[in-house]
Design a protein around this motif. Structure first.
Motif, mmCIF file in Angstrom:
data_model
loop_
_atom_site.group_PDB
_atom_site.id
_atom_site.type_symbol
_atom_site.label_atom_id
_atom_site.label_comp_id
_atom_site.label_asym_id
_atom_site.label_seq_id
_atom_site.Cartn_x
_atom_site.Cartn_y
_atom_site.Cartn_z
ATOM 1 N N ALA B 233 -3.984 -6.690 -1.268
ATOM 2 C CA ALA B 233 -3.205 -5.717 -0.498
ATOM 3 C C ALA B 233 -2.688 -6.327 0.806
ATOM 4 O O ALA B 233 -1.596 -5.971 1.256
ATOM 5 C CB ALA B 233 -4.055 -4.475 -0.198
ATOM 6 N N ILE B 234 -3.456 -7.216 1.403
ATOM 7 C CA ILE B 234 -3.021 -7.848 2.654
ATOM 8 C C ILE B 234 -1.726 -8.626 2.423
ATOM 9 O O ILE B 234 -0.784 -8.553 3.223
ATOM 10 C CB ILE B 234 -4.128 -8.764 3.222
ATOM 11 N N VAL B 236 0.507 -8.156 0.021
ATOM 12 C CA VAL B 236 1.582 -7.191 -0.259
ATOM 13 C C VAL B 236 2.035 -6.518 1.038
ATOM 14 O O VAL B 236 3.228 -6.356 1.291
ATOM 15 C CB VAL B 236 1.091 -6.124 -1.269
ATOM 16 N N TYR B 237 1.077 -6.143 1.846
ATOM 17 C CA TYR B 237 1.385 -5.420 3.085
ATOM 18 C C TYR B 237 2.200 -6.280 4.039
ATOM 19 O O TYR B 237 3.140 -5.796 4.683
ATOM 20 C CB TYR B 237 0.072 -4.975 3.740
#
Lengths: 386, 366
Positions: B233-234, B236-237
């Motif tokens: 997620a990091i 992607v974020y």
């Protein structure tokens, strides 16, 4: 007993801490000023956090984890049961020592028990049970991650760009194709994904919304150009925009914006909570099922008599873009004619549908072959009567 | 397995990871014990093949056990070896490195939620068995006392890397230097990619900083991915925020590469919600970097006035803090002076020398 030294108590320390405390106070003050001036609002800070939380896997599948936990606990109990049975067996093992042999029952039993414990620790039983428990846990996490990501429409759009870029790379190895600069095509691709400028619709939308009382949603609002004009005309407007850069620009224009895709945001709203909805940005760029779903969601959130405005582009105008046809297909753009949109809106339940043709080139601009500008605005009403 | 003659001090640690604070601490204790004439082995429950030293599986300990052995359990995560340790009778000291609260993982990794919950249960179970508990901070000590440990002591982790003593990887230094030449400041955070470390908030802060102060600023997040969903997620974020090109995610790096990162950075920023010690903050002080940190866990205790402590993790406030530190030379000098003082106060050399005697005292052997 504590051997870690306490912070010092020397006279210089107080002055030093004052310096740092003063600095922290100035930092807080500056942050407050930045928020108050609209440069970076507190609401936008919260939206940034919410956007990250939606990338987490578990929130959408809590029930699955609770069920998995039951299985894991059961497996752990089973393992402990096997252990207990082996311990009990070990306690009964051992031959009575021969008289005078010097061996004790206790030592023999302990040795057998230790051996059995060692056997179970390294054994197939432990590895199967604990391995299955760990495997199940990992599967649950992976499943939830996969499911949550499937719900992220923006990720899908970006994944399409990545796929298109990969195919682009492959095509350039085929020398039979006309030569094009890879960089210029990539730029076109990225530009095509930027929010479109729909401010040309502003005058018409403002006119149609003039008599409405209540909140207005623009999804996806892009950089907030249309939303800010609606605000200036006196409406209470909220935007929804998944592209953070564009959402930030909208925020700087004074638009209260949720960092979300249109469908996600519409689904989170209460029924009959809005006077009007403007749909643009994603409406042309999703499958027909998705387009119908957006229209249904829009109808649901409108007050009775509320208006939905759909900003669309005729397919023929997509075709005039200089983008390679294969790129248009890869990005799954799905433009429809105004008459098809009318039929879809009627099918979903809108009435009094009006089609307004737009000048599809912003005033003062020269033709830009890489941008696709909206050609029509459709306005439909949620029926007043049930 | 053969038992050596003489006294023994053995350590139990679930895994011995290279370039890991607990691993480095364990090896340092082994080195001290051997130097003092002890037979000292390290027992693990899981091997990775990348252990920096020889290890044995914990199930083999009974083969060499003797009643006068001293056992040290390095507790940071759950482990099946606890069950064995509970049944043994040799003096046991629990060296507590902190257990991340399970709630930190609740949205990201259910396996970790179970593991952390089990680890906390094991901490409490061991309280009745252990002769004492050694904590790496007063913050951790309070958790030991709360769990029922009667005798406790506090000594820092023994694996703080000294940036000035570690050689710098030239290739990494060169790459970072080229980036710096194009302008912009370099933020650094060192720590596993895990929900409690809040790298997501660092990304938000960089986004705000680029908008409000310096569009060329960069963020280096050095550390392996401990929670796969969070680590994914990091990445992607960062892309979603449009700062993917400004965010460096090198994963786990060597000591020399890490030294290059410390040398290149302009500021160390930590927004962790839970730290039992915070070794990278002390490493940052060693590298004379200004430190900005969220006041949580043991961080206020560790910094003790040698860094900028924030009561908020809000991106605008963090960005404002970085801007303040980087634009105020006098403030930076003050922070550097305080950092040097703090390291002298901690006296990590003295702590190292005291560790063995403290462990023996807690074990009732002194």
């Amino acid at each position: 007993m504590a051997l870690m030294p306490e912070p010092p108590g020397d006279p210089g320390a107080a002055r030093t801490e004052d310096v740092l405390e003063v600095a922290v106070a100035h930092i807080r003050e500056e942050a407050c000023q930045r928020r108050a001036s609209g440069e970076f609002t507190e609401e936008f800070e919260q939206e940034l956090s919410a956007a990250f939380e939606r990338l987490a896997p578990v929130g959408t599948n809590r029930w699955f984890f609770d069920a998995a936990r039951v299985h894991l606990d059961s497996a752990a109990r089973g393992y402990r049961g096997i252990q207990a049975a082996l311990e009990e067996f070990a306690s009964t093992v051992g031959e009575p020592p021969e008289p005078g042999s010097g061996r004790s029952m206790t030592r023999l039993r302990d040795r057998v028990a230790d051996r059995l414990r060692a056997l179970t620790r390294a054994s197939l039983i432990e590895s199967v049970v604990e391995g299955r428990v760990a495997h199940l846990g990992a599967q649950v996490s992976s499943f939830a991650t996969g499911t949550a990501r499937a719900l992220q429409v923006m990720d899908q759009r970006l994944a399409l760009v990545d796929d298109a870029l990969r195919l682009l790379g492959e095509r350039f190895e085929d020398s039979s194709l006309p030569e094009r600069s890879r960089d210029s095509l990539v730029r076109e691709l990225r530009t095509a994904l930027e929010p479109e400028d729909v401010s040309s619709c502003a005058a018409v939308v403002i006119e149609r919304f003039a008599e409405l009382r209540g909140s207005v949603l623009h999804a996806e609002c892009g950089d907030g150009s249309l939303a800010s004009l609606l605000i200036a005309s006196g409406h209470d407007v909220v935007g929804a925009e998944p592209r953070v850069e564009a959402a930030y620009t909208a925020m700087r224009r004074g638009v209260k914006v949720a960092i979300r895709e249109a469908s996600e945001h519409l689904a989170s709203l209460d029924e009959a909570s809005l006077a009007a909805v403007v749909l643009s940005g994603s409406i042309d760029r999703t499958g027909t099922t998705g387009q119908l779903h957006l229209l249904e969601l829009a109808l649901r959130v409108l007050d009775r008599g509320g208006l939905a405005s759909i900003v669309v582009t005729e397919p023929a105008l997509f075709g005039s873009s200089h983008l390679e046809p294969v790129l248009r297909e890869l990005l799954e753009w799905n433009p429809k004619s105004a008459s098809t949109w009318t039929a879809m809106m009627r099918h979903v339940g809108f009435v009094d549908i009006e089609v307004i043709e737009l000048c599809n080139q912003p005033e003062g601009s020269s033709p830009d072959a890489t941008r696709v500008h909206p050609s029509h605005l459709l306005v439909g009403r949620r029926p007043v009567a049930r | 397995m053969e038992r050596s003659a003489g006294k023994a001090l053995h350590q139990f640690v679930p895994m011995l990871m290279p370039r890991d604070a607990v691993g480095g601490h364990t090896l340092a204790i082994q080195e001290m014990a051997v130097a003092a004439g002890y037979d000292s082995r390290i027992f693990v429950d899981t091997t990775s093949g990348a252990e920096p030293a020889e290890v044995c599986h914990f199930t083999s300990y009974p083969e060499i056990a003797a009643s006068d052995d001293i056992l040290i359990y390095q507790l940071a995560v759950a482990s099946p070896m606890v069950e064995m340790l509970l049944r043994r009778e040799e003096p046991l000291v629990v060296n507590y490195h902190n257990i991340t609260p399970a709630a930190a993982f609740s949205n990201w990794d259910y396996v970790s939620v179970l593991d952390q919950t089990r680890a906390r249960d094991e901490l409490i179970q061991l309280a009745k068995r252990a002769s004492g508990g050694l904590a790496v901070s007063r913050f951790n000590e309070s958790e030991l006392v709360g769990a029922g440990y009667q005798r406790t002591a506090v000594l820092p982790v023994l694996s703080i890397e000294s940036a000035s003593e570690t050689p710098v990887d030239s290739r990494t230094a060169s790459r970072l230097s080229s980036l710096k030449a194009s302008g912009g400041s370099d933020w650094l955070f060192v720590g596993r990619l895990a929900p409690n470390k809040r790298q997501d908030l660092l990304l938000q802060a960089l986004f705000a900083y680029q908008k409000l102060y310096d569009p060329l600023a960069r963020l280096h997040l050095v550390g392996r991915g401990a929670s796969p969903a969070y680590a994914s997620a990091i990445g992607v974020y960062a892309d979603r925020l449009g700062i993917g090109d400004s965010t460096d995610l090198p994963g786990e790096v060597s000591d020399a590469e890490l030294s290059a990162y410390y040398q290149n950075a302009d500021v160390f920023v930590c927004l962790s919600e839970h730290e039992g010690f915070g070794a990278p903050l002390l490493e940052a002080l060693e590298a004379e970097l200004p430190v900005i940190a969220y006041a949580a866990g043991a961080i206020p205790e560790m910094l003790a006035g040698s860094g900028i402590l924030l009561r908020s993790q809000a991106p605008v406030e963090v960005a404002s803090a970085v801007s303040r530190v980087l634009s105020d030379g006098a403030l930076r000098d003050e922070l550097a002076n305080r950092g040097r003082s703090r390291l002298r106060e901690l006296n990590l050399v003295h702590a190292r020398e005291s560790t063995l005697s403290t462990l023996l005292e807690l074990a009732g052997r002194k």
